[in-house]
Every structure is written in structure tokens, then in C-alpha cells.
Design a protein around this motif. Structure first.
Motif, PDB file in Angstrom:
ATOM      1  N   ASP A   1       8.529  14.236 175.799  1.00  0.00           N
ATOM      2  CA  ASP A   1       8.910  12.958 175.159  1.00  0.00           C
ATOM      3  C   ASP A   1       9.579  13.215 173.811  1.00  0.00           C
ATOM      4  O   ASP A   1      10.575  12.577 173.471  1.00  0.00           O
ATOM      5  CB  ASP A   1       7.678  12.069 174.935  1.00  0.00           C
ATOM      6  CG  ASP A   1       7.091  11.541 176.241  1.00  0.00           C
ATOM      7  OD1 ASP A   1       7.769  11.664 177.287  1.00  0.00           O
ATOM      8  OD2 ASP A   1       5.954  11.031 176.216  1.00  0.00           O
ATOM      9  N   HIS A   2       8.985  14.135 173.042  1.00  0.00           N
ATOM     10  CA  HIS A   2       9.530  14.483 171.722  1.00  0.00           C
ATOM     11  C   HIS A   2      10.951  15.021 171.846  1.00  0.00           C
ATOM     12  O   HIS A   2      11.863  14.601 171.123  1.00  0.00           O
ATOM     13  CB  HIS A   2       8.614  15.523 171.072  1.00  0.00           C
ATOM     14  CG  HIS A   2       9.200  16.192 169.872  1.00  0.00           C
ATOM     15  ND1 HIS A   2       9.467  15.521 168.697  1.00  0.00           N
ATOM     16  CD2 HIS A   2       9.598  17.475 169.667  1.00  0.00           C
ATOM     17  CE1 HIS A   2       9.994  16.372 167.817  1.00  0.00           C
ATOM     18  NE2 HIS A   2      10.084  17.550 168.386  1.00  0.00           N
TER      19      HIS A   2
ATOM     20  N   ALA B   1       3.805  15.105 175.746  1.00  0.00           N
ATOM     21  CA  ALA B   1       4.239  14.783 174.370  1.00  0.00           C
ATOM     22  C   ALA B   1       5.451  15.633 173.996  1.00  0.00           C
ATOM     23  O   ALA B   1       6.378  15.160 173.324  1.00  0.00           O
ATOM     24  CB  ALA B   1       3.092  15.037 173.389  1.00  0.00           C
TER      25      ALA B   1
ATOM     26  N   HIS C   1       6.261  10.537 166.403  1.00  0.00           N
ATOM     27  CA  HIS C   1       5.209   9.663 166.921  1.00  0.00           C
ATOM     28  C   HIS C   1       4.529  10.258 168.152  1.00  0.00           C
ATOM     29  O   HIS C   1       3.341  10.099 168.337  1.00  0.00           O
ATOM     30  CB  HIS C   1       5.786   8.293 167.299  1.00  0.00           C
ATOM     31  CG  HIS C   1       6.489   7.620 166.169  1.00  0.00           C
ATOM     32  ND1 HIS C   1       7.159   6.429 166.307  1.00  0.00           N
ATOM     33  CD2 HIS C   1       6.641   7.972 164.872  1.00  0.00           C
ATOM     34  CE1 HIS C   1       7.688   6.094 165.154  1.00  0.00           C
ATOM     35  NE2 HIS C   1       7.390   7.008 164.274  1.00  0.00           N
ATOM     36  N   GLU C   2       5.333  10.944 168.969  1.00  0.00           N
ATOM     37  CA  GLU C   2       4.775  11.496 170.211  1.00  0.00           C
ATOM     38  C   GLU C   2       3.692  12.526 169.887  1.00  0.00           C
ATOM     39  O   GLU C   2       2.728  12.679 170.625  1.00  0.00           O
ATOM     40  CB  GLU C   2       5.866  12.172 171.052  1.00  0.00           C
ATOM     41  CG  GLU C   2       6.961  11.240 171.524  1.00  0.00           C
ATOM     42  CD  GLU C   2       8.024  10.979 170.462  1.00  0.00           C
ATOM     43  OE1 GLU C   2       7.950  11.604 169.391  1.00  0.00           O
ATOM     44  OE2 GLU C   2       8.903  10.139 170.702  1.00  0.00           O
TER      45      GLU C   2
ATOM     46  N   ASP D   1      -1.391  16.523 178.498  1.00  0.00           N
ATOM     47  CA  ASP D   1      -0.931  15.519 177.523  1.00  0.00           C
ATOM     48  C   ASP D   1      -0.002  16.159 176.493  1.00  0.00           C
ATOM     49  O   ASP D   1       0.924  15.515 176.005  1.00  0.00           O
ATOM     50  CB  ASP D   1      -2.123  14.833 176.837  1.00  0.00           C
ATOM     51  CG  ASP D   1      -3.015  15.813 176.088  1.00  0.00           C
ATOM     52  OD1 ASP D   1      -3.192  16.956 176.564  1.00  0.00           O
ATOM     53  OD2 ASP D   1      -3.520  15.463 175.013  1.00  0.00           O
TER      54      ASP D   1
ATOM     55  N   GLU E   1       2.007  12.634 166.839  1.00  0.00           N
ATOM     56  CA  GLU E   1       0.921  11.930 166.127  1.00  0.00           C
ATOM     57  C   GLU E   1      -0.042  11.284 167.123  1.00  0.00           C
ATOM     58  O   GLU E   1      -1.252  11.268 166.913  1.00  0.00           O
ATOM     59  CB  GLU E   1       1.489  10.826 165.211  1.00  0.00           C
ATOM     60  CG  GLU E   1       2.476  11.305 164.164  1.00  0.00           C
ATOM     61  CD  GLU E   1       1.870  12.276 163.160  1.00  0.00           C
ATOM     62  OE1 GLU E   1       0.643  12.298 163.050  1.00  0.00           O
ATOM     63  OE2 GLU E   1       2.641  13.016 162.521  1.00  0.00           O
ATOM     64  N   ARG E   2       0.518  10.756 168.197  1.00  0.00           N
ATOM     65  CA  ARG E   2      -0.295  10.034 169.177  1.00  0.00           C
ATOM     66  C   ARG E   2      -1.376  10.904 169.816  1.00  0.00           C
ATOM     67  O   ARG E   2      -2.360  10.402 170.349  1.00  0.00           O
ATOM     68  CB  ARG E   2       0.603   9.455 170.278  1.00  0.00           C
ATOM     69  CG  ARG E   2       0.984   7.998 170.085  1.00  0.00           C
ATOM     70  CD  ARG E   2       1.351   7.326 171.396  1.00  0.00           C
ATOM     71  NE  ARG E   2       2.451   7.967 172.091  1.00  0.00           N
ATOM     72  CZ  ARG E   2       3.737   7.691 171.873  1.00  0.00           C
ATOM     73  NH1 ARG E   2       4.081   6.797 171.007  1.00  0.00           N
ATOM     74  NH2 ARG E   2       4.685   8.315 172.555  1.00  0.00           N
ATOM     75  N   LEU E   3      -1.154  12.232 169.784  1.00  0.00           N
ATOM     76  CA  LEU E   3      -2.123  13.128 170.418  1.00  0.00           C
ATOM     77  C   LEU E   3      -3.458  13.144 169.671  1.00  0.00           C
ATOM     78  O   LEU E   3      -4.473  13.535 170.234  1.00  0.00           O
ATOM     79  CB  LEU E   3      -1.554  14.550 170.466  1.00  0.00           C
ATOM     80  CG  LEU E   3      -0.432  14.785 171.465  1.00  0.00           C
ATOM     81  CD1 LEU E   3       0.195  16.145 171.223  1.00  0.00           C
ATOM     82  CD2 LEU E   3      -0.934  14.676 172.891  1.00  0.00           C
ATOM     83  N   GLY E   4      -3.432  12.761 168.393  1.00  0.00           N
ATOM     84  CA  GLY E   4      -4.678  12.768 167.611  1.00  0.00           C
ATOM     85  C   GLY E   4      -5.094  14.192 167.309  1.00  0.00           C
ATOM     86  O   GLY E   4      -4.273  15.101 167.306  1.00  0.00           O
TER      87      GLY E   4
END
Ligand code: ZN
Length: 312
Positions: free
Chosen positions: A199-200, A196, A300-301, A192, A303-306
Motif C-alpha cells: 500500500d505504501h 502495508a 499512514h499505511e 499485515d 502508522e496504522r500498523l501500531g
């Protein structure tokens, strides 16, 4: 009659040539900062990280530039050996200070900063591939303006090139995330994070390409910033592969810096970060559409990882 035929022929040539120019591949040059590190990370030794980066570069037949922070390892024989592996592989070397100080800090004088550059250069002197290229730490060119102008005058007098970045990224943030996860569990799943990261990079690449068209009316040769770290040791092969699959063409940083855009010196009082972002701010375009995605907390990419714990 002959004249008008010639005119038509010439017009047809231009009409044919234009679309070809418009479709020319977007050019990109790869640069890596802060290396080589002798510090320990999960999974790979410093030597293995260095070799993994070079293996990806070799596999894709790319010429990259490594901007060396000498205090991270090159000031010791085992670290200098890692730098030599880059020059032996035909890669380019630039200077990124001894200890990575922040020129914008009131505690760092112009003289101290210049001394940092000179001391690192002495360590690298004589290595094939070494350029007189300087990459500002944190991409900060100095604050207040007297400091910035002092550096610009000194660099000009000493024959240094400001090795600008146009395509700035937050790969260092993802690297921290990756290391935190692997420290907790060296066998953790990381696919993941890989996704990310890709994507980033692609989001930033498209945004900076759009900004280039807006500011220069064309696709400049982009200079990509990444770091000599575990993230790229694991994923640089995928990164280069992704850009190639998207039709982008890798060129040497030396060729990229021949683009006249890299002769510009934005007059923004806070020059730094991506050259394109500095230019936009110099022109009063600090809040153009999508600007918030070009700063570190707009990822955002990522941040989405948590939190760094492995996904379930
Ligand atoms: Zn750096």
C-alpha cells in the motif's frame, strides 16, 4: 485538393498517435541501497537474504542496480561473494560509500566523503556490471551549498553520475518494524506488514507519478529506491508483481537514467531526497497538494500498523 487530403490524413495520424502515447506504460527501474549486509536478522541468513532478492529479480526478469555500502560486508570475502552473485546474475552495481556517512553533517568533510567513495570503488573495481554511479547516502547532496557544489564539481571531473532516486520510499522504516516483530517472535504473522508495504509503495508511486506530470508535463522514467534488507528479501517478489499487475513496466536503471530529467541539478539549498521533490522545492512548490505524504512521517499505511507486536 490533394494537399488538403494529405493534411487531413496527417491530422488523423496525429489524432491516432496521441492516445497511444498517453497510454504508454509507466516505466520504473528498481534500485536497492546499503547492501549486502552481513548483519544477522531473524528468519534468514545474510546469504539467504541475498539469494531471495536475486530470486525475485530473476523470476521477473528484471535488471536492477545494487548500490553497495562496502563497510556493510563487501569489504570482507564473504560479503564480496554476495556482491559477486549480483554481477554474475547480470545485475548492475553502484557505489554508496564505505560507511554510510551523512554529507550534511558538519563532522563530515568533503574530502572524507570523497575518500569513502573511492575506497568502496577500489573494492568493487573489476566486477562486471559496475557503473560509475554514485547514490548519495540519505539522499543528501551536501549542506551548506559549498559542499553540495564541491561534490557536483568533483563528480563531474571524475566522471560520476548522480544516481538519483525519483520514487523515494520508507521501506527502511517498515524493515525496522518487521525485524522488531520477528525478534520478539520469529514465527509471528507478517502478512499485515506485507500489505502495508505494498500500500505504501503504491501510494508513493501514484504521488510521484502525479508530481512528474505536474513538473515535467509527462511521465518520467521513475527510479524506485528500496533497500537490501529482510523486508525486501521476503516481499520483493510481491512488490515487482504488484507494479506489473498495475501495468507498470520494469526497465533497466541504465535505461531510466537516459531520461533527460536525470541530467538536472536542482538548485534548492537542501538538494536531496527524491529528485522530483527537490525540483518541486527549487521551484518554490514545497507545499503542493499531498506533499506531506512524501516525507517519512507521513506514512499512514505504516502508522496504522501500531506497535510491532503481531496482530491478533
Ligand atoms: Zn543508504
Amino acid at each position: 485538393m490533394i494537399r488538403s487530403l494529405l493534411f487531413i490524413a496527417a491530422t488523423a495520424l496525429v489524432a491516432c498517435a496521441s492516445p497511444v502515447r498517453a497510454q504508454a506504460a509507466q516505466r520504473i527501474a528498481l534500485t536497492l541501497d546499503d547492501g549486502p549486509h552481513l548483519s544477522a536478522t531473524p528468519r534468514l541468513s545474510p546469504q539467504a537474504r541475498n539469494e531471495a532478492l536475486l530470486a525475485a529479480i530473476r523470476k521477473h526478469q528484471v535488471q536492477a542496480a545494487l548500490f553497495v555500502t562496502c563497510g556493510n560486508g563487501a569489504d570482507r570475502p564473504e560479503g564480496l561473494a554476495l556482491v559477486k552473485a549480483w554481477s554474475d546474475a547480470g545485475q548492475l552495481l553502484g557505489n554508496h560509500t564505505m560507511t554510510h556517512p551523512d554529507l550534511n553533517s558538519p563532522q563530515v568533510s568533503l574530502e572524507q566523503y570523497q575518500d569513502e567513495i573511492q575506497r568502496c570503488q577500489q573494492i568493487l573495481e573489476g566486477l562486471p556490471g559496475l557503473q560509475r554511479w554514485f547514490r548519495f547516502t540519505f539522499l543528501r547532496e551536501g549542506k551548506p551549498e559549498a559542499k553540495r557544489d564541491g561534490m557536483r564539481a568533483w563528480m563531474k571531473a571524475q566522471g560520476w553520475r548522480n544516481a538519483y532516486v525519483s520514487l523515494d520510499t520508507s521501506d527502511w522504516r517498515l524493515n525496522e518494524f518487521l525485524e522488531a516483530r520477528l525478534k520478539a517472535d520469529p514465527k509471528a504473522e507478517v502478512s499485515d506488514i506485507r500489505q502495508a508495504y505494498l500500500d505504501h509503495l503504491w501510494q508513493r508511486a501514484q504521488a510521484y507519478q502525479a508530481l512528474s506530470r505536474r513538473l515535467q508535463g509527462r511521465d518520467i522514467a521513475q527510479v524506485l529506491l528500496t533497500h537490501h534488507n529482510l523486508l525486501n528479501a521476503l516481499f520483493l517478489d510481491d512488490v515487482i508483481g504488484m507494479f506489473k499487475a498495475k501495468g507498470w513496466q520494469f526497465i533497466s536503471p541504465a535505461e531510466a537514467f537516459e531520461d533527460p530529467v536525470y541530467q538536472l541539478q536542482p538548485i534548492s539549498p537542501v538538494a536531496g531526497q527524491s529528485l522530483l521533490l527537490s525540483m518541486a522545492r527549487s521551484l518554490g512548490l514545497g507545499r503542493f497538494e499531498g506533499w506531506e505524504r512524501l516525507v517519512d512521517d507521513g506514512d499512514h499505511e505504516i502508522e496504522r500498523l501500531g506497535p510491532p507486536a503481531a496482530p491478533h
